[in-house]
Design a protein around this motif. Structure first.
Motif, PDB file in Angstrom:
ATOM      1  N   CYS A 130       0.814  -1.210   0.000  1.00  0.00           N
ATOM      2  CA  CYS A 130       0.000   0.000   0.000  1.00  0.00           C
ATOM      3  C   CYS A 130       0.851   1.265   0.000  1.00  0.00           C
ATOM      4  O   CYS A 130       0.799   2.035  -0.950  1.00  0.00           O
ATOM      5  N   LEU A 131       1.590   1.506   1.036  1.00  0.00           N
ATOM      6  CA  LEU A 131       2.295   2.779   1.160  1.00  0.00           C
ATOM      7  C   LEU A 131       3.385   2.966   0.119  1.00  0.00           C
ATOM      8  O   LEU A 131       3.492   4.042  -0.480  1.00  0.00           O
ATOM      9  N   LEU A 132       4.174   1.965  -0.100  1.00  0.00           N
ATOM     10  CA  LEU A 132       5.252   2.091  -1.076  1.00  0.00           C
ATOM     11  C   LEU A 132       4.723   2.299  -2.505  1.00  0.00           C
ATOM     12  O   LEU A 132       5.121   3.261  -3.173  1.00  0.00           O
ATOM     13  N   PRO A 133       3.813   1.449  -3.004  1.00  0.00           N
ATOM     14  CA  PRO A 133       3.313   1.682  -4.372  1.00  0.00           C
ATOM     15  C   PRO A 133       2.559   3.004  -4.536  1.00  0.00           C
ATOM     16  O   PRO A 133       2.718   3.683  -5.544  1.00  0.00           O
ATOM     17  N   LEU A 134       1.757   3.381  -3.534  1.00  0.00           N
ATOM     18  CA  LEU A 134       1.014   4.632  -3.660  1.00  0.00           C
ATOM     19  C   LEU A 134       1.939   5.837  -3.600  1.00  0.00           C
ATOM     20  O   LEU A 134       1.706   6.834  -4.292  1.00  0.00           O
ATOM     21  N   SER A 135       2.980   5.769  -2.793  1.00  0.00           N
ATOM     22  CA  SER A 135       3.914   6.894  -2.747  1.00  0.00           C
ATOM     23  C   SER A 135       4.643   7.048  -4.082  1.00  0.00           C
ATOM     24  O   SER A 135       4.838   8.179  -4.554  1.00  0.00           O
ATOM     25  N   ILE A 136       5.005   5.955  -4.693  1.00  0.00           N
ATOM     26  CA  ILE A 136       5.646   6.016  -6.009  1.00  0.00           C
ATOM     27  C   ILE A 136       4.667   6.565  -7.046  1.00  0.00           C
ATOM     28  O   ILE A 136       5.018   7.413  -7.872  1.00  0.00           O
ATOM     29  N   LEU A 137       3.424   6.097  -7.005  1.00  0.00           N
ATOM     30  CA  LEU A 137       2.406   6.562  -7.949  1.00  0.00           C
ATOM     31  C   LEU A 137       2.172   8.061  -7.817  1.00  0.00           C
ATOM     32  O   LEU A 137       2.146   8.787  -8.818  1.00  0.00           O
ATOM     33  N   TYR A 141       4.180  10.267  -6.546  1.00  0.00           N
ATOM     34  CA  TYR A 141       5.392  10.983  -6.936  1.00  0.00           C
ATOM     35  C   TYR A 141       5.451  11.136  -8.461  1.00  0.00           C
ATOM     36  O   TYR A 141       5.753  12.207  -8.980  1.00  0.00           O
ATOM     37  N   ILE A 142       5.140  10.075  -9.169  1.00  0.00           N
ATOM     38  CA  ILE A 142       5.196  10.108 -10.632  1.00  0.00           C
ATOM     39  C   ILE A 142       4.111  11.021 -11.194  1.00  0.00           C
ATOM     40  O   ILE A 142       4.365  11.826 -12.091  1.00  0.00           O
ATOM     41  N   THR A 143       2.901  10.912 -10.675  1.00  0.00           N
ATOM     42  CA  THR A 143       1.811  11.729 -11.212  1.00  0.00           C
ATOM     43  C   THR A 143       1.935  13.194 -10.825  1.00  0.00           C
ATOM     44  O   THR A 143       1.363  14.050 -11.495  1.00  0.00           O
ATOM     45  N   GLY A 144       2.672  13.508  -9.797  1.00  0.00           N
ATOM     46  CA  GLY A 144       2.848  14.897  -9.395  1.00  0.00           C
ATOM     47  C   GLY A 144       4.066  15.565  -9.977  1.00  0.00           C
ATOM     48  O   GLY A 144       4.359  16.716  -9.657  1.00  0.00           O
ATOM     49  N   SER A 145       4.790  14.893 -10.858  1.00  0.00           N
ATOM     50  CA  SER A 145       6.036  15.455 -11.391  1.00  0.00           C
ATOM     51  C   SER A 145       5.783  16.687 -12.262  1.00  0.00           C
ATOM     52  O   SER A 145       6.572  17.630 -12.235  1.00  0.00           O
ATOM     53  N   LYS A 146       4.687  16.707 -13.022  1.00  0.00           N
ATOM     54  CA  LYS A 146       4.395  17.877 -13.852  1.00  0.00           C
ATOM     55  C   LYS A 146       4.115  19.099 -12.985  1.00  0.00           C
ATOM     56  O   LYS A 146       4.561  20.198 -13.295  1.00  0.00           O
ATOM     57  N   ALA A 147       3.398  18.916 -11.915  1.00  0.00           N
ATOM     58  CA  ALA A 147       3.091  20.038 -11.029  1.00  0.00           C
ATOM     59  C   ALA A 147       4.358  20.563 -10.360  1.00  0.00           C
ATOM     60  O   ALA A 147       4.524  21.783 -10.205  1.00  0.00           O
ATOM     61  N   ARG A 148       5.261  19.661  -9.970  1.00  0.00           N
ATOM     62  CA  ARG A 148       6.517  20.094  -9.362  1.00  0.00           C
ATOM     63  C   ARG A 148       7.353  20.890 -10.360  1.00  0.00           C
ATOM     64  O   ARG A 148       7.941  21.912 -10.020  1.00  0.00           O
TER      65      ARG A 148
END
Length: 65
Positions: free
Chosen positions: A33-40, A42-49
């Motif tokens: 749960c925590l590890l896969p969701l944190s990676i997800l 992170y990847i989906t928020g890269s454009k906003a960053r």
């Protein structure tokens, strides 16, 4: 996407509750749960960053010294 993440947390939480020991339940929750969701997220928020970083760079260039 938040509803999918919430459903995933629910499913994995139920999986963790059925484990034979508390340590196994915690490890199941962390690993599935925590590890896969944190990676997800992170990847989906890269454009906003990148956009925030670009705006900050532009703002710092436009401010007079």
């Amino acid at each position: 996407m938040w509803i999918v993440a919430l459903a995933w947390v629910y499913v994995v939480g139920l999986m963790a509750l059925t484990e034979t020991s508390v340590v196994a339940g915690i490890m199941t929750f962390l690993a599935y749960c925590l590890l896969p969701l944190s990676i997800l997220f992170y990847i989906t928020g890269s454009k906003a960053r990148q956009e925030r970083k670009r705006r900050a760079a532009e703002a710092s260039k436009q401010t007079p010294p």
